[in-house]
Design a protein around this motif. Sequence first.
Motif, short mmCIF file in Angstrom:
data_model
loop_
_atom_site.label_atom_id
_atom_site.label_comp_id
_atom_site.label_asym_id
_atom_site.label_seq_id
_atom_site.Cartn_x
_atom_site.Cartn_y
_atom_site.Cartn_z
N UNK A 199 9.14 21.83 4.80
CA UNK A 199 8.10 21.62 3.79
C UNK A 199 7.58 22.88 3.16
N UNK A 200 8.04 24.03 3.57
CA UNK A 200 7.55 25.27 2.99
C UNK A 200 8.27 25.64 1.72
N UNK A 201 7.81 26.69 1.09
CA UNK A 201 8.47 27.25 -0.08
C UNK A 201 8.99 28.63 0.28
N UNK A 202 10.00 29.07 -0.42
CA UNK A 202 10.56 30.41 -0.17
C UNK A 202 9.52 31.46 -0.50
N UNK A 203 9.32 32.39 0.41
CA UNK A 203 8.40 33.51 0.15
C UNK A 203 9.12 34.52 -0.73
N UNK A 204 8.52 34.87 -1.81
CA UNK A 204 9.08 35.88 -2.72
C UNK A 204 8.32 37.17 -2.52
N UNK A 205 8.70 37.91 -1.49
CA UNK A 205 8.00 39.14 -1.15
C UNK A 205 8.32 40.24 -2.16
N UNK A 206 7.33 41.00 -2.51
CA UNK A 206 7.53 42.16 -3.38
C UNK A 206 8.37 43.19 -2.63
N UNK A 207 9.06 44.04 -3.37
CA UNK A 207 9.95 45.02 -2.75
C UNK A 207 9.20 45.99 -1.85
N UNK A 208 7.91 46.17 -2.07
CA UNK A 208 7.14 47.08 -1.23
C UNK A 208 6.30 46.33 -0.18
N UNK A 226 24.57 42.44 6.05
CA UNK A 226 25.20 42.86 4.79
C UNK A 226 26.28 41.85 4.41
N UNK A 227 27.09 41.45 5.37
CA UNK A 227 28.15 40.47 5.11
C UNK A 227 27.58 39.12 4.69
N UNK A 228 26.42 38.75 5.24
CA UNK A 228 25.78 37.48 4.92
C UNK A 228 24.91 37.56 3.66
N UNK A 229 24.75 38.77 3.11
CA UNK A 229 23.97 38.95 1.89
C UNK A 229 22.46 38.90 2.09
N UNK A 230 22.00 39.22 3.32
CA UNK A 230 20.56 39.14 3.57
C UNK A 230 19.96 40.45 4.12
N UNK A 231 20.68 41.56 4.00
CA UNK A 231 20.15 42.86 4.43
C UNK A 231 19.16 43.35 3.39
N UNK A 232 17.93 43.69 3.81
CA UNK A 232 16.94 44.20 2.86
C UNK A 232 16.56 45.66 3.12
N UNK A 233 16.69 46.12 4.36
CA UNK A 233 16.45 47.53 4.68
C UNK A 233 17.64 48.01 5.50
N UNK A 234 18.41 48.92 4.93
CA UNK A 234 19.52 49.50 5.67
C UNK A 234 18.96 50.26 6.88
N UNK A 241 12.65 33.50 3.24
CA UNK A 241 12.13 34.67 2.53
C UNK A 241 11.31 35.61 3.38
N UNK A 242 11.24 35.37 4.69
CA UNK A 242 10.52 36.27 5.59
C UNK A 242 11.39 37.45 5.95
N UNK A 243 10.80 38.62 6.05
CA UNK A 243 11.52 39.80 6.54
C UNK A 243 11.52 39.80 8.06
N UNK A 244 12.67 40.19 8.62
CA UNK A 244 12.81 40.28 10.07
C UNK A 244 13.35 41.67 10.37
#
Length: 140
Positions: free
Chosen positions: A60-69, A92-100, A119-122
Amino acid sequence: MHPSLTHIALHVPDLDACVHFYEHFCGMHIVHERSGKGSRIVWLAETGNEHRLIFVLMPGGTVRNLASDDYSHFGFALASREQVDEIAIKAQQAGCLVWAPRDEPYPVGYYCGVRDPAGNNVEFSYGQPLGSGSDAFTSA
């Protein structure tokens, strides 16, 4: 009396995708599942922590659209730098890496960031004074 953190409950847009993410990337497993409020509710935990801290996922949630910062995140400790690198490659292979992977001074350590399907960062880290690898660093 001192409160004790026992769970984090999240509404997520795609329950199955989020369950798979936390099983695949975080090594969590389903410890409880039930119908509730007209939908399926899933409890996830790490092996050995089933009675300490769980994620409760509900649809029931919505995707979180976190700002880049926006560095809001859930943090998971790993036992080595190599494990951080392995997670980063998988993400990277799954297309979900946000911080190398990167190194930061104590107490941050070595870490990378991955985005879950909601949309949560882990963050996956090694060398923080928490969890696996906490003995590897000393406060300098």
